[in-house]
Design a protein around this motif. Structure first.
Motif, PDB file in Angstrom:
ATOM      1  N   ALA A 184       0.836  -1.205   0.000  1.00  0.00           N
ATOM      2  CA  ALA A 184       0.000   0.000   0.000  1.00  0.00           C
ATOM      3  C   ALA A 184       0.872   1.256   0.000  1.00  0.00           C
ATOM      4  N   TRP A 185       1.967   1.246   0.781  1.00  0.00           N
ATOM      5  CA  TRP A 185       2.872   2.395   0.804  1.00  0.00           C
ATOM      6  C   TRP A 185       3.535   2.579  -0.565  1.00  0.00           C
ATOM      7  N   THR A 186       3.888   1.468  -1.199  1.00  0.00           N
ATOM      8  CA  THR A 186       4.456   1.544  -2.542  1.00  0.00           C
ATOM      9  C   THR A 186       3.432   2.104  -3.525  1.00  0.00           C
ATOM     10  N   THR A 187       2.178   1.768  -3.348  1.00  0.00           N
ATOM     11  CA  THR A 187       1.115   2.319  -4.188  1.00  0.00           C
ATOM     12  C   THR A 187       1.048   3.835  -4.044  1.00  0.00           C
ATOM     13  N   VAL A 188       1.109   4.311  -2.808  1.00  0.00           N
ATOM     14  CA  VAL A 188       1.067   5.759  -2.567  1.00  0.00           C
ATOM     15  C   VAL A 188       2.254   6.449  -3.237  1.00  0.00           C
ATOM     16  N   LEU A 189       3.426   5.843  -3.093  1.00  0.00           N
ATOM     17  CA  LEU A 189       4.609   6.438  -3.713  1.00  0.00           C
ATOM     18  C   LEU A 189       4.512   6.445  -5.237  1.00  0.00           C
ATOM     19  N   GLU A 190       3.966   5.394  -5.800  1.00  0.00           N
ATOM     20  CA  GLU A 190       3.810   5.331  -7.253  1.00  0.00           C
ATOM     21  C   GLU A 190       2.792   6.349  -7.752  1.00  0.00           C
ATOM     22  N   VAL A 191       1.734   6.572  -6.978  1.00  0.00           N
ATOM     23  CA  VAL A 191       0.741   7.574  -7.385  1.00  0.00           C
ATOM     24  C   VAL A 191       1.384   8.956  -7.378  1.00  0.00           C
ATOM     25  N   ARG A 192       2.202   9.228  -6.379  1.00  0.00           N
ATOM     26  CA  ARG A 192       2.803  10.565  -6.250  1.00  0.00           C
ATOM     27  C   ARG A 192       3.952  10.785  -7.226  1.00  0.00           C
ATOM     28  N   TYR A 193       4.820   9.772  -7.419  1.00  0.00           N
ATOM     29  CA  TYR A 193       6.046  10.019  -8.171  1.00  0.00           C
ATOM     30  C   TYR A 193       6.235   9.115  -9.391  1.00  0.00           C
ATOM     31  N   GLY A 194       5.372   8.141  -9.583  1.00  0.00           N
ATOM     32  CA  GLY A 194       5.639   7.170 -10.638  1.00  0.00           C
ATOM     33  C   GLY A 194       4.521   7.063 -11.657  1.00  0.00           C
ATOM     34  N   LEU A 195       4.417   5.907 -12.210  1.00  0.00           N
ATOM     35  CA  LEU A 195       3.445   5.631 -13.265  1.00  0.00           C
ATOM     36  C   LEU A 195       2.104   5.194 -12.668  1.00  0.00           C
ATOM     37  N   VAL A 196       1.028   5.568 -13.330  1.00  0.00           N
ATOM     38  CA  VAL A 196      -0.313   5.250 -12.840  1.00  0.00           C
ATOM     39  C   VAL A 196      -0.582   3.748 -12.950  1.00  0.00           C
ATOM     40  N   TRP A 197      -0.141   3.137 -14.048  1.00  0.00           N
ATOM     41  CA  TRP A 197      -0.412   1.703 -14.207  1.00  0.00           C
ATOM     42  C   TRP A 197       0.322   0.887 -13.131  1.00  0.00           C
ATOM     43  N   ALA A 198       1.506   1.341 -12.737  1.00  0.00           N
ATOM     44  CA  ALA A 198       2.251   0.647 -11.681  1.00  0.00           C
ATOM     45  C   ALA A 198       1.545   0.826 -10.332  1.00  0.00           C
ATOM     46  N   ALA A 199       0.964   2.006 -10.108  1.00  0.00           N
ATOM     47  CA  ALA A 199       0.211   2.240  -8.874  1.00  0.00           C
ATOM     48  C   ALA A 199      -1.000   1.318  -8.808  1.00  0.00           C
ATOM     49  N   CYS A 200      -1.678   1.146  -9.931  1.00  0.00           N
ATOM     50  CA  CYS A 200      -2.833   0.226  -9.962  1.00  0.00           C
ATOM     51  C   CYS A 200      -2.395  -1.207  -9.701  1.00  0.00           C
ATOM     52  N   LEU A 201      -1.270  -1.580 -10.246  1.00  0.00           N
ATOM     53  CA  LEU A 201      -0.751  -2.930 -10.034  1.00  0.00           C
ATOM     54  C   LEU A 201      -0.404  -3.163  -8.565  1.00  0.00           C
ATOM     55  N   PHE A 202       0.257  -2.202  -7.921  1.00  0.00           N
ATOM     56  CA  PHE A 202       0.591  -2.341  -6.503  1.00  0.00           C
ATOM     57  C   PHE A 202      -0.659  -2.307  -5.624  1.00  0.00           C
ATOM     58  N   ALA A 203      -1.664  -1.525  -6.014  1.00  0.00           N
ATOM     59  CA  ALA A 203      -2.922  -1.495  -5.246  1.00  0.00           C
ATOM     60  C   ALA A 203      -3.603  -2.851  -5.293  1.00  0.00           C
ATOM     61  N   ALA A 204      -3.632  -3.459  -6.471  1.00  0.00           N
ATOM     62  CA  ALA A 204      -4.232  -4.794  -6.586  1.00  0.00           C
ATOM     63  C   ALA A 204      -3.413  -5.822  -5.814  1.00  0.00           C
ATOM     64  N   ALA A 205      -2.097  -5.696  -5.861  1.00  0.00           N
ATOM     65  CA  ALA A 205      -1.237  -6.638  -5.148  1.00  0.00           C
ATOM     66  C   ALA A 205      -1.369  -6.486  -3.639  1.00  0.00           C
ATOM     67  N   SER A 206      -1.689  -5.284  -3.163  1.00  0.00           N
ATOM     68  CA  SER A 206      -1.831  -5.093  -1.718  1.00  0.00           C
ATOM     69  C   SER A 206      -3.096  -5.747  -1.180  1.00  0.00           C
ATOM     70  N   LEU A 207      -4.039  -6.111  -2.044  1.00  0.00           N
ATOM     71  CA  LEU A 207      -5.257  -6.798  -1.599  1.00  0.00           C
ATOM     72  C   LEU A 207      -5.053  -8.300  -1.426  1.00  0.00           C
ATOM     73  N   VAL A 208      -4.074  -8.857  -2.084  1.00  0.00           N
ATOM     74  CA  VAL A 208      -3.841 -10.306  -2.016  1.00  0.00           C
ATOM     75  C   VAL A 208      -3.494 -10.761  -0.595  1.00  0.00           C
ATOM     76  N   PRO A 209      -2.610 -10.075   0.133  1.00  0.00           N
ATOM     77  CA  PRO A 209      -2.355 -10.511   1.514  1.00  0.00           C
ATOM     78  C   PRO A 209      -3.574 -10.384   2.428  1.00  0.00           C
ATOM     79  N   VAL A 210      -4.449  -9.425   2.163  1.00  0.00           N
ATOM     80  CA  VAL A 210      -5.678  -9.297   2.953  1.00  0.00           C
ATOM     81  C   VAL A 210      -6.555 -10.538   2.740  1.00  0.00           C
ATOM     82  N   ILE A 211      -6.624 -10.988   1.511  1.00  0.00           N
ATOM     83  CA  ILE A 211      -7.375 -12.218   1.213  1.00  0.00           C
ATOM     84  C   ILE A 211      -6.746 -13.405   1.947  1.00  0.00           C
ATOM     85  N   ALA A 212      -5.420 -13.432   2.021  1.00  0.00           N
ATOM     86  CA  ALA A 212      -4.728 -14.515   2.730  1.00  0.00           C
ATOM     87  C   ALA A 212      -5.039 -14.490   4.223  1.00  0.00           C
TER      88      ALA A 212
END
Length: 115
Positions: free
Chosen positions: A20-48
């Protein structure tokens, strides 16, 4: 839940927070598609974490069910033992409770008027 499940849940939550922190950093300083990818990846551990919780509940229910089955087995055994102890005679068992031996203490004498 046991100790290893709790440890896994803590590890999953830490991983999710990191993603989730990586998602925030990507939204602020990086690419939008990478932020979406990290946001989706941050949900997988919650499912676990949810899955580990469900598995822990299923284990607890299984142990309770086994304990109840064991108690029921003891109750059934007590009922059968009481029935066997209250049995009258061999003829009573073989006639499905309709006749008694002559020497049985529970046998009723037949009267001629009942016939």
């Amino acid at each position: 839940m046991n100790c290893s499940s709790r440890f896994l849940c803590a590890l999953y939550i830490a991983t999710s927070a990191g993603l989730a922190w990586t998602t925030v950093l990507e939204v602020r300083y990086g690419l939008v598609w990478a932020a979406c990818l990290f946001a989706a990846a941050s949900l997988v551990p919650v499912i676990a974490v949810v899955r580990e919780t469900v598995i822990g509940e299923q284990r607890r229910w299984l142990l309770e069910f086994a304990a109840r089955a064991e108690r029921r087995g003891d109750a059934a055994e007590a009922i059968v033992r009481a029935e066997l102890d209250s049995a009258c005679c061999e003829r009573w068992w073989t006639s499905l409770g309709s006749e008694h031996d002559v020497t049985c203490r529970h046998g009723m004498p037949r009267s001629s008027s009942a016939a």
